[in-house]
Design an enzyme around this catalytic site. Sequence first.
Site, PDB file in Angstrom:
ATOM      1  N   ARG A  75       0.855  -1.202   0.000  1.00 54.35           N
ATOM      2  CA  ARG A  75       0.000   0.000   0.000  1.00 54.35           C
ATOM      3  C   ARG A  75       0.881   1.238   0.000  1.00 54.35           C
ATOM      4  O   ARG A  75       0.594   2.238  -0.643  1.00 54.35           O
ATOM      5  CB  ARG A  75      -0.949  -0.018   1.207  1.00 54.35           C
ATOM      6  CG  ARG A  75      -1.627   1.319   1.429  1.00 54.35           C
ATOM      7  CD  ARG A  75      -2.888   1.277   2.303  1.00 54.35           C
ATOM      8  NE  ARG A  75      -2.854   0.354   3.405  1.00 54.35           N
ATOM      9  CZ  ARG A  75      -2.184   0.536   4.565  1.00 54.35           C
ATOM     10  NH1 ARG A  75      -1.500   1.648   4.763  1.00 54.35           N
ATOM     11  NH2 ARG A  75      -2.201  -0.382   5.505  1.00 54.35           N
ATOM     12  N   TYR A 107     -16.560  16.372 -15.699  1.00 53.32           N
ATOM     13  CA  TYR A 107     -17.127  15.021 -15.700  1.00 53.32           C
ATOM     14  C   TYR A 107     -18.188  14.960 -14.590  1.00 53.32           C
ATOM     15  O   TYR A 107     -17.985  15.495 -13.496  1.00 53.32           O
ATOM     16  CB  TYR A 107     -15.992  14.018 -15.462  1.00 53.32           C
ATOM     17  CG  TYR A 107     -16.471  12.628 -15.138  1.00 53.32           C
ATOM     18  CD1 TYR A 107     -17.316  11.948 -16.006  1.00 53.32           C
ATOM     19  CD2 TYR A 107     -16.089  12.001 -13.962  1.00 53.32           C
ATOM     20  CE1 TYR A 107     -17.758  10.676 -15.704  1.00 53.32           C
ATOM     21  CE2 TYR A 107     -16.524  10.723 -13.652  1.00 53.32           C
ATOM     22  CZ  TYR A 107     -17.371  10.068 -14.528  1.00 53.32           C
ATOM     23  OH  TYR A 107     -17.815   8.807 -14.226  1.00 53.32           O
ATOM     24  N   ASP A 131      -7.574  18.914 -14.523  1.00 53.49           N
ATOM     25  CA  ASP A 131      -7.861  17.551 -14.965  1.00 53.49           C
ATOM     26  C   ASP A 131      -7.500  17.484 -16.449  1.00 53.49           C
ATOM     27  O   ASP A 131      -8.166  18.083 -17.296  1.00 53.49           O
ATOM     28  CB  ASP A 131      -9.347  17.234 -14.735  1.00 53.49           C
ATOM     29  CG  ASP A 131      -9.685  15.776 -15.072  1.00 53.49           C
ATOM     30  OD1 ASP A 131      -9.017  15.189 -15.943  1.00 53.49           O
ATOM     31  OD2 ASP A 131     -10.648  15.246 -14.482  1.00 53.49           O
ATOM     32  N   LYS A 187      -8.254   6.335 -19.211  1.00 58.96           N
ATOM     33  CA  LYS A 187      -8.528   6.826 -20.555  1.00 58.96           C
ATOM     34  C   LYS A 187      -7.275   6.736 -21.426  1.00 58.96           C
ATOM     35  O   LYS A 187      -6.752   5.660 -21.633  1.00 58.96           O
ATOM     36  CB  LYS A 187      -9.093   8.241 -20.436  1.00 58.96           C
ATOM     37  CG  LYS A 187     -10.213   8.361 -19.389  1.00 58.96           C
ATOM     38  CD  LYS A 187     -11.416   7.573 -19.782  1.00 58.96           C
ATOM     39  CE  LYS A 187     -12.485   7.334 -18.732  1.00 58.96           C
ATOM     40  NZ  LYS A 187     -12.494   7.866 -17.446  1.00 58.96           N
TER      41      LYS A 187
HETATM   42  O1  P1T Z   1     -13.538   6.661 -14.125  1.00 53.46           O
HETATM   43  P1  P1T Z   1     -12.365   7.193 -13.342  1.00 53.46           P
HETATM   44  O2  P1T Z   1     -11.063   6.565 -13.691  1.00 53.46           O
HETATM   45  O3  P1T Z   1     -12.611   7.227 -11.872  1.00 53.46           O
HETATM   46  O4  P1T Z   1     -12.158   8.717 -13.821  1.00 53.46           O
HETATM   47  C1  P1T Z   1     -13.076   9.745 -13.568  1.00 53.46           C
HETATM   48  C2  P1T Z   1     -12.916  10.849 -14.565  1.00 53.46           C
HETATM   49  C3  P1T Z   1     -12.179  11.970 -14.213  1.00 53.46           C
HETATM   50  N1  P1T Z   1     -11.993  12.998 -15.062  1.00 53.46           N
HETATM   51  C4  P1T Z   1     -12.507  12.974 -16.310  1.00 53.46           C
HETATM   52  C5  P1T Z   1     -12.295  14.120 -17.224  1.00 53.46           C
HETATM   53  C6  P1T Z   1     -13.251  11.850 -16.731  1.00 53.46           C
HETATM   54  O5  P1T Z   1     -13.738  11.857 -17.979  1.00 53.46           O
HETATM   55  C7  P1T Z   1     -13.465  10.774 -15.844  1.00 53.46           C
HETATM   56  C8  P1T Z   1     -14.262   9.579 -16.224  1.00 53.46           C
HETATM   57  N2  P1T Z   1     -15.063   9.739 -17.360  1.00 53.46           N
HETATM   58  C9  P1T Z   1     -15.850   8.767 -17.923  1.00 53.46           C
HETATM   59  C10 P1T Z   1     -15.985   7.542 -17.435  1.00 53.46           C
HETATM   60  C11 P1T Z   1     -16.559   9.174 -19.155  1.00 53.46           C
HETATM   61  O6  P1T Z   1     -17.061   8.306 -19.908  1.00 53.46           O
HETATM   62  O7  P1T Z   1     -16.632  10.388 -19.386  1.00 53.46           O
END
Ligand code: P1T
Length: 345
Positions: A11, A63, A135, A160
């Site tokens: 961790r 998001y 972000d 992503k």
């Molecule tokens: O899904 P996660 O890895 O927890 O990420 C969240 C997140 C944070 N910032 C942005 C700009 C994002 O697009 C996302 C997650 N977005 C999607 C799952 C989507 O389909 O837009």
Amino acid sequence: MGRHKGFEYARTQNPTRAALEKNIAALEGGRFGYAFASGMSAIDATLRLVKGGEHVIVSDNTYGGTFRLFSRVLAQYGVEFDFVDTTDASNVEAALKENTRMVFVETPTNPVMMVTDLQAVSDVAHRAGARVVCDNTFLSPYLQRPLEFGVDIVVHSTTKYLNGHSDSIGGIVVLNDEKDAEWIQFIQNSVGAILSPFDSWLVLRGTKTLALRMEQHDASGRKVAAFLEEHPKVQIVYYPGSVSHRQHDLAKRQQRGFGGMVAFETGSLENARTVLESVRLCTLAESLGGVETLISHPATMTHASVLPETRTRLGITDGLVRISVGVEDVEDIIADLDQALDKIP
Ligand code: P1T
């Protein structure tokens, strides 16, 4: 006893995770990186730099999960949030308060691709003693490096583009300030929402082709946007690479390219449904940034947790469709969209 050999408990640190953290910190031009179990947990860890009673200014289009974390979870612990249109730095300036400690921006935004001037917002925030967080999920460090514009902290959903293959969920925080980095690391270890060694390995694999993939996403994104701009069934195209985008010049200055995220307005829920149910190559799914083209309906999927009136104001209408343009042959992607759009009466 008492002799530290570098790795004591997974961790706290793990060699594969450490390799990834160094890798992405370097890609962003930052000193420190900390990998988390998801983009959301990376954002949550970053927000732990502020305390109850302090104030955070946030882009009004983020998001949906970011909006939900801030408005439904962290607000319960006394953190104050103001959601403003950060595409104009003077709106950020006007929203500053005595207790503002952070400005959190997403650029380009999910899903209507609004662009924030990172240097202008950083200047305004720093004069007030607030940190700026960006972000950078939609562009990846290959196409945009926010730290170069004065931003203090970069966050990513590595799920992503950084991972790129839609087979891992993860997040990362990159920053330069040593004291803030110590706290993020302390949170990472105390809360334990770490990226697993295997997922770290998957994202490391992704970074090896990041440049190749981003070049292709960018080239194909431009072609898909240009095709949509000309299509009679499409009313609006949201893509900073289009000259019709009101912040095209800013995007050109701040970004090395425009990437593969494109959104467009079909006019109604029925029309959006027709497109989403008629595509064959594009897959209807949440997420983005993978090698395969994904298509989605923000109003009912990624941004369902945003208040309906906010969605309407931002342009996240029932007719809005979002595409994450993949690396398939772009002529195939366009042909698929064309046959789906032609089914709109
Ligand atoms: O899904 P996660 O890895 O927890 O990420 C969240 C997140 C944070 N910032 C942005 C700009 C994002 O697009 C996302 C997650 N977005 C999607 C799952 C989507 O389909 O837009």
